[in-house]
Design a protein around this motif. Structure first.
Motif, PDB file in Angstrom:
ATOM      1  N   LEU A   1       0.831  -1.209   0.000  1.00 38.14           N
ATOM      2  CA  LEU A   1       0.000   0.000   0.000  1.00 38.14           C
ATOM      3  C   LEU A   1       0.864   1.257   0.000  1.00 38.14           C
ATOM      4  O   LEU A   1       0.564   2.237  -0.674  1.00 38.14           O
ATOM      5  CB  LEU A   1      -0.932   0.008   1.216  1.00 38.14           C
ATOM      6  CG  LEU A   1      -2.134  -0.935   1.129  1.00 38.14           C
ATOM      7  CD1 LEU A   1      -2.807  -1.075   2.494  1.00 38.14           C
ATOM      8  CD2 LEU A   1      -3.142  -0.434   0.107  1.00 38.14           C
TER       9      LEU A   1
ATOM     10  N   GLU B   1       2.233   1.835  -3.407  1.00 35.25           N
ATOM     11  CA  GLU B   1       1.192   2.409  -4.274  1.00 35.25           C
ATOM     12  C   GLU B   1       1.141   3.934  -4.103  1.00 35.25           C
ATOM     13  O   GLU B   1       1.210   4.685  -5.080  1.00 35.25           O
ATOM     14  CB  GLU B   1      -0.149   1.763  -3.913  1.00 35.25           C
ATOM     15  CG  GLU B   1      -1.344   2.273  -4.689  1.00 35.25           C
ATOM     16  CD  GLU B   1      -2.643   1.648  -4.180  1.00 35.25           C
ATOM     17  OE1 GLU B   1      -2.811   0.436  -4.287  1.00 35.25           O
ATOM     18  OE2 GLU B   1      -3.495   2.408  -3.655  1.00 35.25           O
ATOM     19  N   GLU B   2       1.083   4.379  -2.845  1.00 41.22           N
ATOM     20  CA  GLU B   2       1.017   5.829  -2.569  1.00 41.22           C
ATOM     21  C   GLU B   2       2.272   6.545  -3.054  1.00 41.22           C
ATOM     22  O   GLU B   2       2.197   7.584  -3.708  1.00 41.22           O
ATOM     23  CB  GLU B   2       0.881   6.067  -1.063  1.00 41.22           C
ATOM     24  CG  GLU B   2      -0.513   5.828  -0.526  1.00 41.22           C
ATOM     25  CD  GLU B   2      -0.520   5.768   0.999  1.00 41.22           C
ATOM     26  OE1 GLU B   2       0.333   6.427   1.640  1.00 41.22           O
ATOM     27  OE2 GLU B   2      -1.371   5.048   1.547  1.00 41.22           O
TER      28      GLU B   2
ATOM     29  N   ILE C   1       2.563   6.896  -6.980  1.00 42.41           N
ATOM     30  CA  ILE C   1       1.677   7.900  -7.573  1.00 42.41           C
ATOM     31  C   ILE C   1       2.217   9.305  -7.275  1.00 42.41           C
ATOM     32  O   ILE C   1       2.237  10.187  -8.133  1.00 42.41           O
ATOM     33  CB  ILE C   1       0.226   7.738  -7.047  1.00 42.41           C
ATOM     34  CG1 ILE C   1      -0.312   6.358  -7.411  1.00 42.41           C
ATOM     35  CG2 ILE C   1      -0.676   8.829  -7.576  1.00 42.41           C
ATOM     36  CD1 ILE C   1      -0.161   5.975  -8.871  1.00 42.41           C
TER      37      ILE C   1
ATOM     38  N   ILE D   1      -3.120  -4.367  -5.966  1.00 44.77           N
ATOM     39  CA  ILE D   1      -2.235  -3.205  -5.863  1.00 44.77           C
ATOM     40  C   ILE D   1      -1.588  -2.901  -7.220  1.00 44.77           C
ATOM     41  O   ILE D   1      -1.540  -1.740  -7.648  1.00 44.77           O
ATOM     42  CB  ILE D   1      -1.125  -3.441  -4.798  1.00 44.77           C
ATOM     43  CG1 ILE D   1      -1.741  -3.647  -3.422  1.00 44.77           C
ATOM     44  CG2 ILE D   1      -0.113  -2.301  -4.792  1.00 44.77           C
ATOM     45  CD1 ILE D   1      -2.328  -2.427  -2.787  1.00 44.77           C
ATOM     46  N   ILE D   2      -1.121  -3.955  -7.913  1.00 42.85           N
ATOM     47  CA  ILE D   2      -0.501  -3.749  -9.229  1.00 42.85           C
ATOM     48  C   ILE D   2      -1.522  -3.131 -10.187  1.00 42.85           C
ATOM     49  O   ILE D   2      -1.224  -2.182 -10.918  1.00 42.85           O
ATOM     50  CB  ILE D   2       0.045  -5.089  -9.788  1.00 42.85           C
ATOM     51  CG1 ILE D   2       1.239  -5.539  -8.952  1.00 42.85           C
ATOM     52  CG2 ILE D   2       0.440  -4.943 -11.251  1.00 42.85           C
ATOM     53  CD1 ILE D   2       1.756  -6.929  -9.295  1.00 42.85           C
TER      54      ILE D   2
ATOM     55  N   ASN E   1      -4.141  -1.342  -9.331  1.00 40.38           N
ATOM     56  CA  ASN E   1      -4.369   0.039  -8.874  1.00 40.38           C
ATOM     57  C   ASN E   1      -3.294   0.979  -9.397  1.00 40.38           C
ATOM     58  O   ASN E   1      -3.595   2.076  -9.875  1.00 40.38           O
ATOM     59  CB  ASN E   1      -4.330   0.115  -7.343  1.00 40.38           C
ATOM     60  CG  ASN E   1      -5.597  -0.428  -6.704  1.00 40.38           C
ATOM     61  OD1 ASN E   1      -6.540  -0.776  -7.402  1.00 40.38           O
ATOM     62  ND2 ASN E   1      -5.612  -0.505  -5.392  1.00 40.38           N
ATOM     63  N   ILE E   2      -2.025   0.525  -9.276  1.00 43.43           N
ATOM     64  CA  ILE E   2      -0.912   1.370  -9.715  1.00 43.43           C
ATOM     65  C   ILE E   2      -1.048   1.667 -11.200  1.00 43.43           C
ATOM     66  O   ILE E   2      -0.916   2.826 -11.634  1.00 43.43           O
ATOM     67  CB  ILE E   2       0.449   0.682  -9.407  1.00 43.43           C
ATOM     68  CG1 ILE E   2       0.701   0.658  -7.898  1.00 43.43           C
ATOM     69  CG2 ILE E   2       1.594   1.403 -10.125  1.00 43.43           C
ATOM     70  CD1 ILE E   2       1.917  -0.148  -7.470  1.00 43.43           C
TER      71      ILE E   2
ATOM     72  N   SER F   1      -1.697   5.411 -12.535  1.00 49.91           N
ATOM     73  CA  SER F   1      -0.667   5.984 -13.407  1.00 49.91           C
ATOM     74  C   SER F   1      -1.301   6.425 -14.718  1.00 49.91           C
ATOM     75  O   SER F   1      -0.978   7.491 -15.245  1.00 49.91           O
ATOM     76  CB  SER F   1       0.419   4.965 -13.729  1.00 49.91           C
ATOM     77  OG  SER F   1       0.890   4.389 -12.573  1.00 49.91           O
TER      78      SER F   1
ATOM     79  N   THR G   1       2.257   1.773 -17.074  1.00 53.06           N
ATOM     80  CA  THR G   1       2.915   0.849 -16.160  1.00 53.06           C
ATOM     81  C   THR G   1       3.233  -0.461 -16.871  1.00 53.06           C
ATOM     82  O   THR G   1       2.384  -0.994 -17.577  1.00 53.06           O
ATOM     83  CB  THR G   1       2.001   0.547 -14.952  1.00 53.06           C
ATOM     84  OG1 THR G   1       1.670   1.782 -14.324  1.00 53.06           O
ATOM     85  CG2 THR G   1       2.690  -0.359 -13.946  1.00 53.06           C
TER      86      THR G   1
END
Lengths: 136, 130
Positions: free
Chosen positions: B27, B30-31, B34, B62-63, B65-66, B70, B77
């Protein structure tokens, strides 16, 4: 003869998931499980242990190396005393979730192992049993 | 607190995950990623997962989300270096990582990002001619 492996690991916080995964990997390597089966079992471990932590408030993972005939494998029993699962049939559907996870954990883990059983008593807790054969 | 380092390489960001990825760490990554895309204006993010022995549904989320975030920030990504056993497991788990670009290794991932950036530039030039 190799000493029998039978042990319990406590899952009470996020870091414990890593400990469980690593221990399952160690034992899988020890009994000579192939890399694909190892990866499947460790992934299933991660899914069920996380579910137990998030939804069951934590619990215990019992790990045992078992033999049945000529087959050797790893059995994992995850036991929590959480709120239980109200509708197991629903919980086993892809994409069903009551929380912040994707809803792939239970049905996904079932596809990754050879034997999967789940028992849950509403208000009492949940027990999930996984079995993965070395060559299965 | 433990953190996964994010390296800036020209127009791209490079992340190599070399440690056990527990949920909080994922997590945080991720933050941080970004935030870095915003600060540096990077056009691409390369995530090397060759050292990961598993990717479970949480890490997969998470992947995804990234990649999604992005993309909103105008960056692409690419996930590189996935172990074959991890790929097999992800599909059986039911997590095809759709919407995430993948490449076999960092070199190929970098080439993919560069070709996509070039395609974007060509598009811009064509727009100018109209």
């Amino acid at each position: 003869m190799m000493a029998t492996i039978r042990e319990s690991l406590i899952v009470q916080q996020e870091r414990d998931l890593v400990v469980c995964r690593n221990r399952v990997k160690e034992v899988a390597v020890k009994i000579g499980m192939g890399i694909v089966n190892q990866t499947k079992l460790i992934t299933a471990t991660s899914e069920i242990a996380r579910n137990m932590l998030i939804y069951g408030g934590g619990g215990v993972m019992r790990l045992e190396v078992i033999t049945r005939g000529k087959q050797e494998g790893i059995q994992l029993v995850f036991e929590d005393k959480g709120p239980g699962i109200a509708d197991i049939q629903k919980a086993m559907q892809d994409g069903f979730t009551t929380g912040r996870t994707l809803g792939m954990g239970l049905p996904g883990a079932k596809r990754l192992v050879n034997e999967f059983t789940i028992q849950s008593t509403f208000g009492k807790g949940t027990t999930v049993k996984l079995l993965k054969w070395k060559n299965g | 607190m433990e953190k996964i380092p994010i390296l800036k390489m020209g127009k791209f960001l490079l992340v190599t995950i070399q440690v056990d990825l527990y949920d909080r760490l994922a997590l945080t990554l991720e933050e941080d990623l970004i935030e870095m895309v915003f600060k540096t204006g990077s056009k691409g993010v390369l995530i090397d997962i060759s050292a990961l022995s598993i990717v479970d549904s949480f890490m997969g989320k998470i992947i995804g989300n990234i990649a999604g975030m992005s993309s909103i920030m105008d960056a692409e990504t690419v996930v590189v270096g996935m172990q074959p056993a991890v790929a097999i497991t992800l599909i059986e788990l039911g997590l095809p990582l759709s919407g995430v670009h993948t490449a076999l290794n960092i070199e190929k991932g970098m080439a993919l990002l560069q070709s996509r950036m070039k395609a974007d530039l060509d598009d811009d030039e064509n727009d100018g001619d109209d």
